[in-house]
Design a protein around this motif. Sequence first.
Motif, short mmCIF file in Angstrom:
data_model
loop_
_atom_site.label_atom_id
_atom_site.label_comp_id
_atom_site.label_asym_id
_atom_site.label_seq_id
_atom_site.Cartn_x
_atom_site.Cartn_y
_atom_site.Cartn_z
N GLY A 377 7.97 10.24 -11.32
CA GLY A 377 7.85 10.38 -9.87
C GLY A 377 7.25 9.20 -9.15
O GLY A 377 7.27 9.14 -7.92
N TRP A 378 6.74 8.22 -9.89
CA TRP A 378 6.01 7.13 -9.25
C TRP A 378 6.93 6.15 -8.54
O TRP A 378 6.65 5.72 -7.41
N LYS A 379 8.03 5.77 -9.17
CA LYS A 379 8.98 4.87 -8.51
C LYS A 379 9.56 5.54 -7.26
O LYS A 379 9.75 4.89 -6.22
N GLU A 380 9.83 6.82 -7.38
CA GLU A 380 10.35 7.58 -6.24
C GLU A 380 9.36 7.55 -5.08
O GLU A 380 9.74 7.30 -3.93
N LEU A 381 8.09 7.78 -5.38
CA LEU A 381 7.06 7.77 -4.35
C LEU A 381 6.98 6.40 -3.69
O LEU A 381 6.97 6.29 -2.45
N ALA A 382 6.93 5.34 -4.49
CA ALA A 382 6.78 3.99 -3.94
C ALA A 382 7.98 3.61 -3.08
O ALA A 382 7.83 3.01 -2.01
N LYS A 383 9.18 3.95 -3.54
CA LYS A 383 10.40 3.62 -2.79
C LYS A 383 10.40 4.32 -1.44
O LYS A 383 10.75 3.72 -0.40
N LYS A 384 10.01 5.58 -1.43
CA LYS A 384 10.01 6.34 -0.18
C LYS A 384 8.93 5.83 0.77
O LYS A 384 9.15 5.73 1.98
N ALA A 410 0.50 3.25 -8.06
CA ALA A 410 1.95 3.21 -8.23
C ALA A 410 2.62 2.56 -7.02
O ALA A 410 3.54 1.75 -7.16
N ILE A 411 2.17 2.90 -5.83
CA ILE A 411 2.72 2.29 -4.61
C ILE A 411 2.47 0.79 -4.63
O ILE A 411 3.37 -0.01 -4.33
N ASN A 412 1.28 0.39 -5.00
CA ASN A 412 0.95 -1.05 -5.03
C ASN A 412 1.73 -1.80 -6.11
O ASN A 412 2.04 -2.97 -5.94
N TYR A 413 2.04 -1.12 -7.20
CA TYR A 413 2.76 -1.78 -8.29
C TYR A 413 4.24 -1.95 -7.97
O TYR A 413 4.83 -3.01 -8.21
N TYR A 414 4.86 -0.91 -7.42
CA TYR A 414 6.31 -0.93 -7.22
C TYR A 414 6.74 -1.42 -5.84
O TYR A 414 7.93 -1.64 -5.62
N THR A 415 5.81 -1.55 -4.91
CA THR A 415 6.21 -1.94 -3.56
C THR A 415 6.95 -3.27 -3.55
O THR A 415 6.63 -4.19 -4.32
N THR A 416 7.93 -3.36 -2.68
CA THR A 416 8.67 -4.61 -2.51
C THR A 416 8.14 -5.40 -1.32
O THR A 416 8.65 -6.48 -1.02
#
Length: 507
Positions: A377-384, A410-416
């Motif tokens: 669920g972490w990538k999903e959260l960060a993408k959204k 997770a948001i800080n790791y996956y954010t673009t």
Amino acid sequence: MAKKALILAGFIILKFLLQTILISPEYDLQRDEYLYLDLGHHLAWGYLSVPPLTSWISGIIYLLGNSVFWVKFFPSLFGALTIIVVWKTIEELKGSLFALILGATCVLFSSLLRLNTLYQPNSFDVLSWTTLFFIIIKYFNTEKQKWLFIAAIVFAFGFLNKYNIVFLLLGLLPAILLTEQRKVFLKKEIYFAVILGLLFIAPNLLWQYNNNFPVIHHLKELSDTQLVNVDRLDFLKSQVLFFIGSLFVIISALYALLFYKPFKKYRTFFWTFFFILIVFIFFKAKDYYAIGLYPVYIAFGSVFIADILKDGWKVYLQPMAITIPVLFFIPMYNIAFPNKSPQYIIEHSNKYKDLGLLRWEDGKDHLIPQDYADMLGWKELAKKVDSIYLKTPNPSQTLILCDNYGQAGAINYYTTGEIKAVSFNADYINWFNLEPQYINLIRIISYKEKDDEFKKTAPYFNSAVLADSISNKYAREYKTMIFVFTTAKVDVNRIIKSEIEEVKNYR
């Protein structure tokens, strides 16, 4: 010598290969890994969650590109180094080539494969325990004072990684007093070594002092929320399972430490084993805290078994001894690693439940193991959140506030983008940037808390909407809500400062 080196290299290569196939690609990083990686952006001599060494490794990971490969490389490396230290310990105990192969096999095909899948302090913790035991053996063999100082340095690095290594000392010291090795306390060099170790860990102790010893609060919180659900009998059961394929080697080690003449000088280790387990049981520690205890006993047991099986018909039992850990690993591979999809786990839930793998820290059974649910669920959260952030008016004045460290990390790791999510949870309480004047708030709220939080926060903004939520039903964060509050009616920064102070004062 070349033959031994080649065989050891084979074990190391196999170790890294196994680690790459033990996690299914559908899983993200695990909740704790995101926090530990974020420490690399905030280097300090201490943290609310862990000592500083993890942050140094995270800093290296960022310099190397911050990819998942490097995140997983370091725990695998520490696991490989543990095999090397056990190999060197067996050599120090005058073990044969068979003993070396047996010991390396037992360490390789064990729960360390599971432990080494995650970027956490635990992998280095096991390495530091194993290395410290090796240094103690070197001192017992040579009585050279340099090993006391090396032991102090190894302990210091272990301490700066995880305070768990203190349990090793709590078990080792009374064990030394019970044996002839107590004479070490009459040597002035040991006290100089203690001073050296204290100098190495002093910056962290000073940090703890200046921050009102948050480790005490952390331990109390851990005791109230997690250790309260620890069953002492389950702790002992887990100890058997961690190295079940090597159990005969560990039991052989304990026997040998009492009755095998070449091990007479190492009898301290017999008592150390039981004293450490007693301390862990007394404090209701988590079962995996004790994993670092066992590799050195695999070394002792391998040497003893090799001596027993070196002559006559018993030589033909050597391949069987090496095969046992591998045979026990096969069912472990099919059930004890996140290499199966959540659907597969649910379809075979009975065998997972029978082994207690569906039991979470809350004491209840769930659909999939807790660690696996913490990897979804972490990538999903960060993408959204990324998408919502870009659509929010004045994004540079938008604060992203999470319920827990997993969400923020997770948001800080996956954010673009340039998002820096924060939380009042764990170390994020110290990482708020209050220089921008915030007028918007993206609030990530756990499902159970959504109604109360929405009612409390919405009146302070002109607009409040539910923007999205986590849809992965297998994730521990399933249904976690993403609320967007825009155009504040109040001074958001002032309220945030007040809440930060309240949380810190509570601690």
